[in-house]
Design a protein around this motif. Structure first.
Motif, PDB file in Angstrom:
ATOM      1  N   ASN A 129       0.827  -1.214   0.000  1.00 38.34           N
ATOM      2  CA  ASN A 129       0.000   0.000   0.000  1.00 38.34           C
ATOM      3  C   ASN A 129       0.861   1.264   0.000  1.00 38.34           C
ATOM      4  O   ASN A 129       0.335   2.362  -0.161  1.00 38.34           O
ATOM      5  CB  ASN A 129      -1.007   0.004   1.157  1.00 38.34           C
ATOM      6  CG  ASN A 129      -0.367  -0.087   2.531  1.00 38.34           C
ATOM      7  OD1 ASN A 129       0.637   0.564   2.812  1.00 38.34           O
ATOM      8  ND2 ASN A 129      -0.962  -0.892   3.412  1.00 38.34           N
ATOM      9  N   LYS A 149       4.542  -2.331  -7.098  1.00 37.18           N
ATOM     10  CA  LYS A 149       3.180  -1.948  -7.459  1.00 37.18           C
ATOM     11  C   LYS A 149       2.448  -1.487  -6.203  1.00 37.18           C
ATOM     12  O   LYS A 149       2.394  -2.207  -5.203  1.00 37.18           O
ATOM     13  CB  LYS A 149       2.444  -3.126  -8.088  1.00 37.18           C
ATOM     14  CG  LYS A 149       1.063  -2.792  -8.635  1.00 37.18           C
ATOM     15  CD  LYS A 149       0.362  -4.045  -9.157  1.00 37.18           C
ATOM     16  CE  LYS A 149       1.099  -4.634 -10.344  1.00 37.18           C
ATOM     17  NZ  LYS A 149       0.453  -5.902 -10.816  1.00 37.18           N
ATOM     18  N   ILE A 150       1.922  -0.270  -6.266  1.00 40.85           N
ATOM     19  CA  ILE A 150       1.248   0.329  -5.118  1.00 40.85           C
ATOM     20  C   ILE A 150      -0.259   0.184  -5.263  1.00 40.85           C
ATOM     21  O   ILE A 150      -0.836   0.589  -6.270  1.00 40.85           O
ATOM     22  CB  ILE A 150       1.603   1.831  -4.994  1.00 40.85           C
ATOM     23  CG1 ILE A 150       3.115   2.031  -4.988  1.00 40.85           C
ATOM     24  CG2 ILE A 150       0.956   2.434  -3.746  1.00 40.85           C
ATOM     25  CD1 ILE A 150       3.840   1.359  -3.860  1.00 40.85           C
ATOM     26  N   SER A 151      -0.889  -0.396  -4.268  1.00 38.65           N
ATOM     27  CA  SER A 151      -2.345  -0.504  -4.244  1.00 38.65           C
ATOM     28  C   SER A 151      -2.904   0.798  -3.682  1.00 38.65           C
ATOM     29  O   SER A 151      -2.769   1.092  -2.496  1.00 38.65           O
ATOM     30  CB  SER A 151      -2.764  -1.691  -3.375  1.00 38.65           C
ATOM     31  OG  SER A 151      -4.171  -1.793  -3.296  1.00 38.65           O
ATOM     32  N   ILE A 152      -3.525   1.588  -4.551  1.00 38.78           N
ATOM     33  CA  ILE A 152      -4.067   2.896  -4.150  1.00 38.78           C
ATOM     34  C   ILE A 152      -5.431   3.028  -4.812  1.00 38.78           C
ATOM     35  O   ILE A 152      -5.537   3.264  -6.007  1.00 38.78           O
ATOM     36  CB  ILE A 152      -3.095   4.036  -4.514  1.00 38.78           C
ATOM     37  CG1 ILE A 152      -3.665   5.400  -4.131  1.00 38.78           C
ATOM     38  CG2 ILE A 152      -2.658   3.978  -5.967  1.00 38.78           C
ATOM     39  CD1 ILE A 152      -2.647   6.541  -4.201  1.00 38.78           C
ATOM     40  N   LEU A 210       5.740   8.038  -3.234  1.00 41.14           N
ATOM     41  CA  LEU A 210       5.964   7.627  -4.619  1.00 41.14           C
ATOM     42  C   LEU A 210       6.800   8.649  -5.383  1.00 41.14           C
ATOM     43  O   LEU A 210       7.601   8.281  -6.259  1.00 41.14           O
ATOM     44  CB  LEU A 210       4.631   7.379  -5.312  1.00 41.14           C
ATOM     45  CG  LEU A 210       3.906   6.111  -4.838  1.00 41.14           C
ATOM     46  CD1 LEU A 210       2.544   5.989  -5.476  1.00 41.14           C
ATOM     47  CD2 LEU A 210       4.741   4.871  -5.134  1.00 41.14           C
ATOM     48  N   MET A 263       1.099   2.017 -10.117  1.00 38.19           N
ATOM     49  CA  MET A 263      -0.059   1.996  -9.226  1.00 38.19           C
ATOM     50  C   MET A 263      -1.071   0.967  -9.722  1.00 38.19           C
ATOM     51  O   MET A 263      -1.143   0.679 -10.921  1.00 38.19           O
ATOM     52  CB  MET A 263      -0.750   3.354  -9.197  1.00 38.19           C
ATOM     53  CG  MET A 263      -0.013   4.480  -8.536  1.00 38.19           C
ATOM     54  SD  MET A 263      -1.026   5.989  -8.693  1.00 38.19           S
ATOM     55  CE  MET A 263      -0.064   7.139  -7.722  1.00 38.19           C
ATOM     56  N   GLN A 264      -1.854   0.460  -8.793  1.00 44.14           N
ATOM     57  CA  GLN A 264      -2.970  -0.409  -9.143  1.00 44.14           C
ATOM     58  C   GLN A 264      -4.209   0.034  -8.382  1.00 44.14           C
ATOM     59  O   GLN A 264      -4.141   0.297  -7.183  1.00 44.14           O
ATOM     60  CB  GLN A 264      -2.666  -1.862  -8.800  1.00 44.14           C
ATOM     61  CG  GLN A 264      -3.811  -2.815  -9.073  1.00 44.14           C
ATOM     62  CD  GLN A 264      -3.386  -4.255  -8.920  1.00 44.14           C
ATOM     63  OE1 GLN A 264      -2.769  -4.831  -9.816  1.00 44.14           O
ATOM     64  NE2 GLN A 264      -3.679  -4.840  -7.773  1.00 44.14           N
ATOM     65  N   ALA A 274      -0.987   9.885 -11.111  1.00 45.79           N
ATOM     66  CA  ALA A 274       0.057   8.902 -11.439  1.00 45.79           C
ATOM     67  C   ALA A 274       1.000   9.436 -12.511  1.00 45.79           C
ATOM     68  O   ALA A 274       2.224   9.294 -12.408  1.00 45.79           O
ATOM     69  CB  ALA A 274      -0.594   7.599 -11.895  1.00 45.79           C
ATOM     70  N   MET A 276       4.844   7.854 -12.410  1.00 45.56           N
ATOM     71  CA  MET A 276       4.605   6.419 -12.435  1.00 45.56           C
ATOM     72  C   MET A 276       4.837   5.867 -13.847  1.00 45.56           C
ATOM     73  O   MET A 276       4.647   6.562 -14.843  1.00 45.56           O
ATOM     74  CB  MET A 276       3.162   6.108 -12.023  1.00 45.56           C
ATOM     75  CG  MET A 276       2.801   6.420 -10.576  1.00 45.56           C
ATOM     76  SD  MET A 276       3.608   5.330  -9.377  1.00 45.56           S
ATOM     77  CE  MET A 276       5.036   6.308  -8.947  1.00 45.56           C
ATOM     78  N   LEU A 282      -0.505   2.845 -14.563  1.00 45.31           N
ATOM     79  CA  LEU A 282      -1.632   2.688 -13.653  1.00 45.31           C
ATOM     80  C   LEU A 282      -2.452   1.519 -14.175  1.00 45.31           C
ATOM     81  O   LEU A 282      -2.899   1.531 -15.319  1.00 45.31           O
ATOM     82  CB  LEU A 282      -2.498   3.948 -13.607  1.00 45.31           C
ATOM     83  CG  LEU A 282      -3.852   3.803 -12.887  1.00 45.31           C
ATOM     84  CD1 LEU A 282      -3.663   3.524 -11.395  1.00 45.31           C
ATOM     85  CD2 LEU A 282      -4.732   5.031 -13.099  1.00 45.31           C
TER      86      LEU A 282
END
Length: 355
Positions: free
Chosen positions: A112, A132-135, A161, A179-180, A198, A203, A206
């Motif tokens: 996260n 990979k960031i869960s946002i 980030l 990001m995801q 993003a 990034m 996304l």
């Protein structure tokens, strides 16, 4: 647009191992997911593994380090650190990431991002293939509602980030940072907002993916969700794509969730991947954590080779392949695209010679 094949699979790049499997040989996994921490600092409304109850347990770093060396020698190619908890909560995660790379295994994270501060960036990014960031929202209030945390965490993640991208670029690392977002009714109106954020902070991508109900999950909130208007969303998002940033809308996966259809009748993927939980248990499939029929052993008590070559795993595979009903499985599981590929190899259509 999907240069990393996020909405597909990559098993066809490992032809030699697939051929050995087709010939009936025992093969060691190519990919593994490891949960260093059972704890999590968020309680997301969609969490598939809430039934694991966010236990306060952490993988023994010395044991895992020893197993990493062994698994690298056995042919394991990659590890994604994530799982039932937040991986960055493990106090030795930086050392474990470095050990993963030293063992010849590619390392990656799904997190996260709240704890991805400068120190962790310094110690993790040089050894990672991707993070990979869960946002799951484009604004702080919606983020707080979905992640069930404070709104300040949203701004903290965005700031982290920015740090991560700046550090990655400063050391000329090839680590991909993205990001995801899980597409939910609460955040659908904010997807373009998140895409702009993003893109602005650098990034690489996304990813927008659909929800998938875990049969064991305590949460049933989104069980009957359907996705409409995806074509319109896809058109809206195209304008955010640049030479260095891509939006990956997982349209094929969304369509499969809406239709609830599989193109295969058996799961063949278990020999090619595995899951180790925060207690060191080795599982055949992450969907069946706590189901002892899928439990192969524990790395704190046995070597990985002993577990993988052992009778318990072989009995589990035989039972699964001959008796298990895959209609009980999750739609769009992690190995869905891999299963379609393997099913087609095992069950080719007519006229395959007309390539």
């Amino acid at each position: 647009m999907d240069k990393y094949k996020i909405d597909g699979h990559k098993l066809h790049y490992h032809v030699s191992r697939v051929n050995r499997w087709l010939d009936g040989e025992t093969v060691y996994p190519i990919y593994m997911e490891i949960s260093p921490s059972g704890m999590c600092n968020h309680r997301c409304t969609f969490c598939a593994l809430d039934f694991m109850r966010y236990k306060k347990r952490f993988l023994d770093p010395e044991c895992l380090a020893e197993r990493l060396t062994e698994m690298g020698q056995l042919g394991l190619k990659s590890i994604m650190y994530g799982g039932e908890g937040e991986p960055l909560l493990h106090k030795d995660i930086a050392l474990l990431t470095q050990k993963t790379k030293e063992s010849g295994i590619d390392a990656a994270f799904t997190t996260n991002g709240v704890l991805l501060d400068q120190k962790k960036c310094d110690n993790i990014i040089p050894y990672c293939e991707w993070i990979k960031i869960s946002i799951n929202a484009g604004t702080a209030p919606t983020y707080a509602k979905i992640h069930r945390t404070t709104a300040t965490d949203f701004n903290k993640v965005v700031a982290n980030l920015k740090l991560a991208v700046n550090y990655r670029d400063s050391i000329k690392s090839s680590c991909v940072i993205g990001m995801q977002v899980l597409l939910l009714p609460e955040n659908q109106a904010e997807i373009t907002t998140l895409a702009q954020i993003a893109a602005d902070i650098g990034m690489d991508y996304l990813v927008i993916k659909p929800f998938s109900q875990h049969p064991a999950s305590n949460s049933q909130k989104y069980k009957n969700i359907l996705y409409n208007g995806i074509d319109s969303l896809c058109q809206d998002l195209k304008s955010y794509n640049t030479a260095t940033f891509k939006v990956v809308l997982r349209a094929n996966t969304i369509q499969k969730w809406n239709n609830k259809e599989r193109g295969y009748k058996r799961c063949y993927a278990l020999p090619f991947w595995s899951y180790i939980d925060s207690g060191g248990n080795v599982w055949g499939c992450s969907m069946y954590l706590n189901d002892e029929r899928f439990l192969y052993g524990n790395i704190t008590r046995s070597s990985f080779q002993e577990i993988w070559d052992g009778k318990r795993r072989q009995d589990s595979i035989n039972w699964f392949e001959n008796q298990f009903d895959i209609d009980l499985c999750r739609i769009n599981c992690r190995m869905d695209k891999v299963n379609q590929y393997l099913w087609d190899l095992k069950n080719p259509p007519q006229h395959v010679n007309f390539i």
